[in-house]
Design a protein around this motif. Structure first.
Motif, PDB file in Angstrom:
ATOM      1  N   MET A  20      -5.665   7.668  -1.216  1.00 27.16           N
ATOM      2  CA  MET A  20      -5.984   8.715  -0.259  1.00 27.16           C
ATOM      3  C   MET A  20      -5.618  10.038  -0.862  1.00 27.16           C
ATOM      4  SD  MET A  20      -3.257  10.182   1.302  1.00 27.16           S
ATOM      5  CE  MET A  20      -1.546   9.974   1.547  1.00 27.16           C
ATOM      6  N   PRO A  21      -6.224  11.135  -0.461  1.00 21.18           N
ATOM      7  CA  PRO A  21      -7.284  11.214   0.545  1.00 21.18           C
ATOM      8  C   PRO A  21      -8.593  10.662   0.002  1.00 21.18           C
ATOM      9  CG  PRO A  21      -6.939  13.352  -0.473  1.00 21.18           C
ATOM     10  CD  PRO A  21      -5.891  12.439  -1.049  1.00 21.18           C
ATOM     11  N   ILE A  42     -13.693  -2.549   6.067  1.00 21.84           N
ATOM     12  CA  ILE A  42     -12.765  -1.649   5.387  1.00 21.84           C
ATOM     13  C   ILE A  42     -11.501  -1.586   6.240  1.00 21.84           C
ATOM     14  CG2 ILE A  42     -12.368   0.676   4.494  1.00 21.84           C
ATOM     15  CD1 ILE A  42     -14.694  -0.826   3.092  1.00 21.84           C
ATOM     16  N   CYS A  43     -10.404  -2.037   5.670  1.00 18.70           N
ATOM     17  CA  CYS A  43      -9.116  -2.054   6.378  1.00 18.70           C
ATOM     18  C   CYS A  43      -8.112  -1.270   5.535  1.00 18.70           C
ATOM     19  CB  CYS A  43      -8.660  -3.508   6.580  1.00 18.70           C
ATOM     20  SG  CYS A  43      -7.083  -3.686   7.434  1.00 18.70           S
ATOM     21  N   PRO A  44      -8.128   0.062   5.643  1.00 14.04           N
ATOM     22  CA  PRO A  44      -7.226   0.858   4.803  1.00 14.04           C
ATOM     23  C   PRO A  44      -5.767   0.486   5.016  1.00 14.04           C
ATOM     24  CG  PRO A  44      -8.815   2.257   5.931  1.00 14.04           C
ATOM     25  CD  PRO A  44      -8.923   0.890   6.540  1.00 14.04           C
ATOM     26  N   ALA A  45      -4.998   0.587   3.969  1.00 16.58           N
ATOM     27  CA  ALA A  45      -3.564   0.270   4.036  1.00 16.58           C
ATOM     28  C   ALA A  45      -2.835   1.401   4.764  1.00 16.58           C
ATOM     29  CB  ALA A  45      -3.010   0.055   2.637  1.00 16.58           C
ATOM     30  N   MET A  46      -3.092   1.478   6.064  1.00 18.01           N
ATOM     31  CA  MET A  46      -2.466   2.485   6.918  1.00 18.01           C
ATOM     32  C   MET A  46      -1.555   1.765   7.900  1.00 18.01           C
ATOM     33  SD  MET A  46      -5.685   4.942   7.734  1.00 18.01           S
ATOM     34  CE  MET A  46      -6.583   5.758   6.429  1.00 18.01           C
ATOM     35  N   GLN A  77      11.654  -1.599  10.332  1.00 16.34           N
ATOM     36  CA  GLN A  77      12.962  -1.140   9.857  1.00 16.34           C
ATOM     37  C   GLN A  77      13.053  -1.030   8.342  1.00 16.34           C
ATOM     38  OE1 GLN A  77      15.505  -0.265  12.181  1.00 16.34           O
ATOM     39  NE2 GLN A  77      13.628  -0.361  13.385  1.00 16.34           N
ATOM     40  N   THR A  78      12.161  -1.714   7.610  1.00 13.31           N
ATOM     41  CA  THR A  78      12.200  -1.706   6.153  1.00 13.31           C
ATOM     42  C   THR A  78      10.798  -1.398   5.617  1.00 13.31           C
ATOM     43  OG1 THR A  78      11.635  -4.054   5.912  1.00 13.31           O
ATOM     44  CG2 THR A  78      13.988  -3.512   6.162  1.00 13.31           C
ATOM     45  N   ILE A  79      10.728  -1.128   4.322  1.00 15.13           N
ATOM     46  CA  ILE A  79       9.424  -0.915   3.688  1.00 15.13           C
ATOM     47  C   ILE A  79       8.573  -2.177   3.834  1.00 15.13           C
ATOM     48  CG2 ILE A  79       8.271  -0.619   1.456  1.00 15.13           C
ATOM     49  CD1 ILE A  79      10.578   1.280   0.698  1.00 15.13           C
ATOM     50  N   GLU A  80       9.194  -3.341   3.696  1.00 11.74           N
ATOM     51  CA  GLU A  80       8.459  -4.597   3.842  1.00 11.74           C
ATOM     52  C   GLU A  80       7.918  -4.757   5.259  1.00 11.74           C
ATOM     53  OE1 GLU A  80      11.435  -4.329   2.336  1.00 11.74           O
ATOM     54  OE2 GLU A  80      10.831  -4.766   0.268  1.00 11.74           O
ATOM     55  N   ASP A  81       8.733  -4.415   6.267  1.00  8.96           N
ATOM     56  CA  ASP A  81       8.272  -4.483   7.663  1.00  8.96           C
ATOM     57  C   ASP A  81       7.072  -3.562   7.863  1.00  8.96           C
ATOM     58  OD1 ASP A  81      10.418  -6.150   8.282  1.00  8.96           O
ATOM     59  OD2 ASP A  81      11.585  -4.580   9.270  1.00  8.96           O
ATOM     60  N   LEU A  82       7.144  -2.370   7.296  1.00 11.44           N
ATOM     61  CA  LEU A  82       6.063  -1.393   7.435  1.00 11.44           C
ATOM     62  C   LEU A  82       4.791  -1.909   6.771  1.00 11.44           C
ATOM     63  CD1 LEU A  82       5.463   1.427   8.566  1.00 11.44           C
ATOM     64  CD2 LEU A  82       6.074   2.342   6.318  1.00 11.44           C
ATOM     65  N   ALA A  83       4.902  -2.395   5.545  1.00 12.65           N
ATOM     66  CA  ALA A  83       3.735  -2.925   4.833  1.00 12.65           C
ATOM     67  C   ALA A  83       3.181  -4.160   5.542  1.00 12.65           C
ATOM     68  CB  ALA A  83       4.106  -3.252   3.387  1.00 12.65           C
ATOM     69  N   MET A  84       4.059  -4.917   6.177  1.00 11.80           N
ATOM     70  CA  MET A  84       3.622  -6.134   6.867  1.00 11.80           C
ATOM     71  C   MET A  84       2.713  -5.819   8.050  1.00 11.80           C
ATOM     72  SD  MET A  84       4.059  -9.239   6.116  1.00 11.80           S
ATOM     73  CE  MET A  84       3.075 -10.521   6.843  1.00 11.80           C
ATOM     74  N   THR A  85       2.815  -4.603   8.606  1.00 12.45           N
ATOM     75  CA  THR A  85       1.913  -4.247   9.709  1.00 12.45           C
ATOM     76  C   THR A  85       0.464  -4.239   9.227  1.00 12.45           C
ATOM     77  OG1 THR A  85       2.061  -1.824   9.431  1.00 12.45           O
ATOM     78  CG2 THR A  85       3.706  -2.877  10.856  1.00 12.45           C
TER      79      THR A  85
END
Length: 190
Positions: free
Chosen positions: A130-131, A150-154, A162-170
């Motif tokens: 991005m952008p 298209i499923c952007p990694a947003m 609570q963690t980077i892994e939790d955020l990426a897991m969304t």
């Protein structure tokens, strides 16, 4: 879906930043293996280098899935007759997106994507860059009009990761939903 109700999935890991998304998806597919007949993985050399740089290891080599070289056009999913249900490209570089949008099948990743689209099966692209330029947006439009998703990694924040892994897991949980697998994850208003 096959007679036994299990899916056959191709996962392509491209040389874009965002190896955490690929790792978490492969981890989750391992956990959901009772819903799967096969998981095939294509991983470029550049993707392996970026994985090592971003994640600090070579854990990609420890998964129980069959790995294929980008040049291996004898891979079963290079033909529609193999009946793979879904292909996920995670992370998806803008170069790969552009080649898919243009119908250029110059390696196994783009050939497999072309097969999935022509067979009217599910193609999920997870771009992380991005952008977006107008060229990127038009390529996303072309892939969407051809039947891709298209499923952007947003990542989302309403689950209060609570963690980077939790955020990426969304993002990965959304991909799992798009694949059509049963998965326990945070659901809005539940």
């Amino acid at each position: 879906m096959h007679l036994d109700g299990k899916k056959k999935i191709v996962v392509a890991v491209c040389g874009a930043s965002g190896s955490i998304y690929a790792k978490l998806l492969l981890d989750k597919l391992q956990q959901l293996n009772t819903q799967l007949n096969d998981v095939a993985v294509i991983m470029s050399d550049n993707a392996k280098d970026i994985w090592k740089f971003e994640l600090g290891d070579e854990s990609y080599s420890g998964y129980p899935f069959e790995f294929y070289a980008k040049s291996d056009f004898m891979a079963p999913f290079a033909s529609g007759s193999a009946k793979y249900d879904t292909m996920v490209i995670i992370p998806c570089s803008m170069g790969v997106l552009g080649r898919i949008a243009g119908g250029t099948s110059d390696d196994l990743v783009t050939r497999a994507a072309d097969v999935v689209l022509k067979e009217r099966r599910r193609l999920i692209l997870v771009p992380r860059d991005m952008p977006f330029s107008l060229i990127h947006i038009r390529n996303m439009q072309a892939v969407t009009e051809a039947g891709g998703i298209i499923c952007p990694a947003m990542p989302s924040y309403y689950s209060k990761p609570q963690t980077i892994e939790d955020l990426a897991m969304t993002v990965v949980n959304r991909v799992i939903d798009l694949i059509g697998l049963e998965n326990e994850s945070y659901r809005w208003s539940e």
